[in-house]
Design a protein around this motif. Structure first.
Motif, mmCIF file in Angstrom:
data_model
loop_
_atom_site.group_PDB
_atom_site.id
_atom_site.type_symbol
_atom_site.label_atom_id
_atom_site.label_comp_id
_atom_site.label_asym_id
_atom_site.label_seq_id
_atom_site.Cartn_x
_atom_site.Cartn_y
_atom_site.Cartn_z
ATOM 1 N N ALA A 83 -53.948 -53.378 78.155
ATOM 2 C CA ALA A 83 -54.216 -53.752 79.510
ATOM 3 C C ALA A 83 -54.109 -52.546 80.563
ATOM 4 N N SER A 84 -53.495 -51.441 80.100
ATOM 5 C CA SER A 84 -53.567 -50.189 81.162
ATOM 6 C C SER A 84 -55.094 -49.768 81.192
ATOM 7 N N GLY B 256 -49.958 -54.709 85.097
ATOM 8 C CA GLY B 256 -50.228 -54.879 83.761
ATOM 9 C C GLY B 256 -49.342 -55.292 82.700
ATOM 10 N N TYR C 15 -51.613 -61.194 83.063
ATOM 11 C CA TYR C 15 -50.991 -60.098 83.368
ATOM 12 C C TYR C 15 -50.668 -59.835 84.793
#
Length: 1000
Positions: free
Chosen positions: A45-46, A112, A108
């Motif tokens: 996700a980052s 995140g 999310y």
């Protein structure tokens, strides 16, 4: 009266569907959407949130097969919604009716952090509990374009990797006001309608409920559904509060989500499915303190820890509070028929140890709802791991015979008994509906003696697990007239109560054979070969590394062995090792098996190099399963002189005769074995009725479940490959001498070899196949002139005896059976074993003629299923099998080890003696390793292999101060010690683990 009931029920249903359900989320407003499409595999996700997003509209396509699209979704609700509960409602283009078999999403936060999964039956995401009237609400959504794979799918690329074109369209992306009271009214009506549907028409309770429902929908103001919901619910209060009868059955509802660790999706997608499901469950745990959720596979928990450490820490907190229960008594929910004994033991070792280390509790049971039948060796393995109970459901799939118990003692092949339960609801994906509850009560086998059963509920396979609607139904069914009582509690609470309920449980003895999915003993031969080879190489690597460490001071490779074991255990999941996953899965697994084998061979070679030193004396690592110093070997000795009689080969009637002084084998002009004569006794091993090593080809089109099932009707048609279509020739391979014959069937070719070795009382067969048939089954037949009544098939740490005559429906349905390295039949003290290096499927049939009874053993070699992998088994395969004329199980055991762990020639400076020697050949050394606690102690695992009581004494090749019996997790067993060379008593098939404390 009947017409009035139908009219009222239709009216209630219509208002529920057309008025009430739409009002749960209303009004609604479109979200602002932008998207980023990944070109390949998923990213964290980052990384994804930092990429560029472009505008996206509802109705636009997204998601190539197995691809990922990241959505950014923003809500700007009107100020008039201030004070409201707001939820996003998302439809990614979900396939209806098959949760877990469609697109999936994970929401999310803007920072995140995972929030909650989105699925076909779980489309909401809470944005705020109290909207302030001005905030902008943003979240991200990782959407997985998992294709909906159905039987007969022709598009091979869907099973092989990323498809080219988008397969979904974003259907709904709204922010809406959520009305709790309307949602509660919907659940009230649904539950009472389901309850009413299970009551007899003459039951007054049914009519009380019907008229209450009618009053409730009459109280709904069509112009103000939200405002009238409370009044409508009030009309239902009395019928909702009427309690269940005192004798009502009690269902313990346990939230879970059966997630196949691979199946119609690759392993990497299971990592994401586990996160989505755990996120959903965590959200529900926070909202409902009575909700209990279990996860049963340590591997999936390990992935969550690796990929989402904060989510894992949250689960640890909920475990401490008792809401999250890691029932992971195994590394994965493995198949239990196909893994070897040590591997099945390590499933429990690694699964339980992970939970104990990460959660501070020990799983007390084995949760295996979906494996394809259950080995009779499992009760002892479970008990030795510290597991006290067993839960499954799959046997309810039997096509003919109904399993006779719901709660019972399961007795294994050694006599160990484990308290067990088969939930009578007959599903592991329960929804807590009125129909399910009635079914559970109807199917419960111990009525009048007990009244507790289990209800595992939640959408599986990435369907998101339990939903808030399921929890709402469970609360309403907790104590209501006309239904069993439902309580949410832990599995342990259920098993404690069920044990108290059963003063004298019934007993089931031996394997639990599933009367379906018999084809998994043969599908995807290459996967099974990879597993078999890995199991034996792991055993060898541990033994040789132990020998090198103790004898020569080499470092013991704890971490490498641990990692390799866990990969092999992962691949034993019940849709991988059985061969019932998509092509992507099997291609990936088989490639990794090759890497595992290479690493283990290098590890073994290094241990042997250390032991051999710099000398040049020819040595050989000898196979002997009752001794251990490395591999399956007893020792490294100077190679013995060869004084056995040489093998001769002579032409005979267009064929050949092979002779090694112990066996005389006659091969006809088609390359078929017509006779195997034991020279010493004059006994003929092969029936005169038909030849041996005969390849038989059958059509293989089961009624359903292509890779899983073999239907008995395959026997109605057979083509026997009884012609040497491409020639026959003698060959010599080292000390092996024999003949080679080539055959063809349609697009496939077969090369068969028959050979003898000097001094070996066995016939060695080889088979190389270039296989290109679909929906075709290949067996190889061996007819024996024996009136055998049972067959003995090797299973973990022993064998299973099965009747050959088909006297009962249970016998009739057992027409394809599993055997590991050998299957043996006998008539009195005359018998024969077939041992193999890679196959598992067998069948045994009897025919009677004027010449007598012939018992024919078939090895199932290959299949060609087309679903879920259209190319399953295509390509080249090599396998070996031996015919061993002997009625003694110990001979079959020894041959099984020998064919799977051949001798390893090497050079070295001198002999190295065995670290452990069993002086009774019936007691086998299965494992020799360093203790996992890194104390320097050695662990020896032994088992009685012949099904008889034995006394065995042991000789240690190193100074030992104390020998203590351990369980499988290498914990001391109170009161069991072996000192010095004192004999140790073994019951039939008993497994014993010894800890050797060394004098260092």
């Amino acid at each position: 009266m009947h017409d009035e009931r139908k009219i009222l029920e239709l009216r209630i249903r219509r208002i529920l569907v057309e008025v009430l359900r739409p009002a749960v989320h209303a009004p609604a407003q479109r979200l602002e959407v932008s998207a980023h499409h990944l070109d390949g595999e998923p990213v964290p996700a980052s990384e994804a949130l930092a990429r560029d997003f472009t505008p996206f509209q509802v109705g636009d396509p997204w998601g190539n097969a197995w691809g990922t699209t990241w959505f950014r979704m923003t809500a700007r609700p009107p100020a008039s919604w201030a004070g409201s509960v707001l939820e996003a409602v998302i439809d990614l283009g979900f396939t209806e009716g098959r949760p877990g078999m469609s697109a999936e999403g994970l929401a999310y936060s803007a920072e995140g952090s995972p929030l909650k999964g989105l699925h076909p039956t779980n489309r909401w995401l809470r944005l705020t509990d109290d909207y302030d009237g001005s905030a902008e609400l943003t979240f991200f959504l990782e959407a997985a374009g998992n294709p909906h794979i159905e039987d007969g799918l022709a598009a091979r690329e869907l099973g092989a990797g990323l498809g080219a074109a988008p397969i979904y369209r974003l259907a709904v992306a709204d922010v809406a006001v959520f009305h709790q009271e309307v949602a509660e009214l919907v659940l009230d009506i649904e539950v009472l309608s389901e309850l009413m549907g299970e009551l007899a028409e003459a039951d007054p309770r049914r009519w009380d409920v019907l008229y209450a429902l009618n009053r409730a929908v009459a109280a709904v103001d069509l112009e103000d559904v939200v405002g009238s919901a409370t009044a409508a619910r009030a009309e239902l209060r009395d019928v909702m509060r009427s309690p269940a009868v005192a004798s009502a059955h009690v269902l313990t509802a346990v939230g879970h989500a059966h997630i196949d660790t691979a199946w119609l999706w690759p392993l990497r997608e299971t990592e994401r499915k586990a996160v989505r499901t755990a996120s959903n469950a965590l959200d529900l745990m926070r909202r409902d303190p009575s909700f209990v959720f279990v996860m049963s596979q340590a591997q999936q928990l390990a992935w969550i820890k690796q990929n989402q450490p904060q989510l894992f820490r949250d689960l640890q907190e909920k475990a401490a509070e008792g809401q999250f229960v890691p029932v992971a008594g195994m590394w994965v929910e493995s198949d239990t028929n196909l893994p070897g004994g040590e591997a099945l033991a390590r499933q429990f070792v690694h699964g339980k140890r992970f939970v104990m280390e990460e959660f501070g509790t020990e799983p007390r049971g084995a949760w295996l709802p979906d494996s394809f039948g259950y080995s009779g060796a499992l009760p002892q393995i479970m008990a030795l791991s510290g597991s006290e109970w067993f839960m499954s459901q799959k046997i309810s799939w039997n096509r003919t015979d109904v399993f006779p118990h719901s709660t019972f003692l399961w007795e294994g092949i050694d006599g160990t008994r484990v308290f067990s339960h088969m939930p009578p609801v007959n599903t592991y994906n329960g929804k807590v509906t009125g129909e399910e509850l009635a079914r559970a009560v109807r199917n419960f086998r111990e009525k009048g003696k007990a009244r507790h059963s289990l209800l595992p509920f939640g959408h599986g396979n990435g369907g998101g697990g339990p939903t808030r609607e399921m929890l709402g139904r469970a609360h309403r069914f907790a104590d209501i007239e006309g239904a069993p009582r439902v309580r949410m509690a832990s599995p342990q609470q259920f098993f404690d109560d069920a044990a108290a309920d059963h003063a004298d449980p019934p007993v089931w003895t031996g394997e639990m054979y599933l009367e379906m999915h018999r084809g998994v003993f043969a599908s995807h031969l290459s996967t099974k070969q990879g597993n078999r080879r890995a199991e034996h190489l792991l055993r060898a690597a541990e033994m040789w590394a132990t020998t090198a460490a103790v004898t020569a001071g080499a470092p013991y490779p704890y971490d490498d062995l641990d990692a390799l074991w866990k990969r092999v255990l992962l691949f034993q999941f019940h849709d991988i090792l059985p061969g019932s996953s998509i092509e992507w899965v099997h291609r990936e697994v088989e490639e990794e098996y090759a890497v595992i084998a290479e690493r283990l061979e290098a590890m073994i070679a290094e241990s042997l190099r250390v032991l051999a030193g710099e000398g040049n004396v020819p040595l050989v690592a000898r196979s002997a399963p009752h001794d251990a110093a490395g591999a399956t070997s007893a020792a490294i000795d100077a190679a013995p002189p060869r004084d056995e009689a040489a093998v001769t080969i002579a032409p005979h009637a267009g064929g050949y005769v092979l002779d090694n002084g112990m066996l005389r084998v006659r091969i006809d002009d088609a390359g078929l074995v017509r006779s195997v004569l034991q020279t010493a006794t004059g006994r003929e091993v092969i029936s005169p009725e038909s030849p041996a090593n005969l390849l038989q080809v059958h059509p293989d089109v089961p009624a359903q479940w292509d890779a899983w099932d073999i239907d008995r009707y395959y026997r109605d048609s057979v083509v026997e490959l009884d012609a040497a279509t491409e020639g026959m020739e003698p060959f010599e391979d080292g000390d092996r001498i024999g003949i080679r014959v080539r055959r063809r069937h349609h697009r496939s070719t077969f090369v068969q070899t028959v050979a003898l070795r000097p001094g070996a009382e066995r016939v060695e067969f080889g088979l190389d196949v270039d296989w290109h048939e679909r929906q075709t089954l290949v067996k190889v037949a061996f007819p024996f002139p024996l009136r055998a009544t049972t067959s003995s098939s090797e299973t973990q740490f022993g064998f299973i005896e099965r009747p050959i005559p088909e006297n009962t429906s249970w016998d009739f349905e057992r027409f394809e059976i599993c055997a590991h390295r050998y299957l043996q039949i006998h008539e009195g003290d005359v018998g024969v074993a077939l041992v193999n290096d890679s196959t598992y499927g067998h069948d045994v049939r009897r025919t009677v003629s004027p010449a007598g009874t012939t018992t024919t053993v078939h090895l199932t070699i290959l299949r060609g299923p087309t679903f879920p992998d259209p190319r399953a088994d295509e390509g080249t395969h090599s396998l070996t099998y031996w015919l061993v004329p002997s009625a003694h199980p110990a001979d079959a055991v020894a041959a099984g080890y020998a064919i799977n762990s051949p001798n390893r020639p090497l050079t070295g400076a001198g002999p190295v003696g065995p670290l452990v020697t069993s002086h009774n050949p019936a007691v086998v050394v299965e494992a020799l390793k360093f203790a996992d606690d890194r104390s320097g102690d050695l662990i020896v695992r032994l088992y009685e292999s012949t099904g008889t009581r034995q006394m065995a004494s042991f000789e240690w090749g190193i100074p030992v101060t104390e020998v203590v019996e351990n369980d499988l997790l290498e914990r001391d067993v109170d009161g069991r010690r072996v000192l010095g060379g004192e004999p140790f008593a073994f019951r039939p098939f008993q497994i014993v683990t010894l800890r050797l404390r060394r004098a260092i």
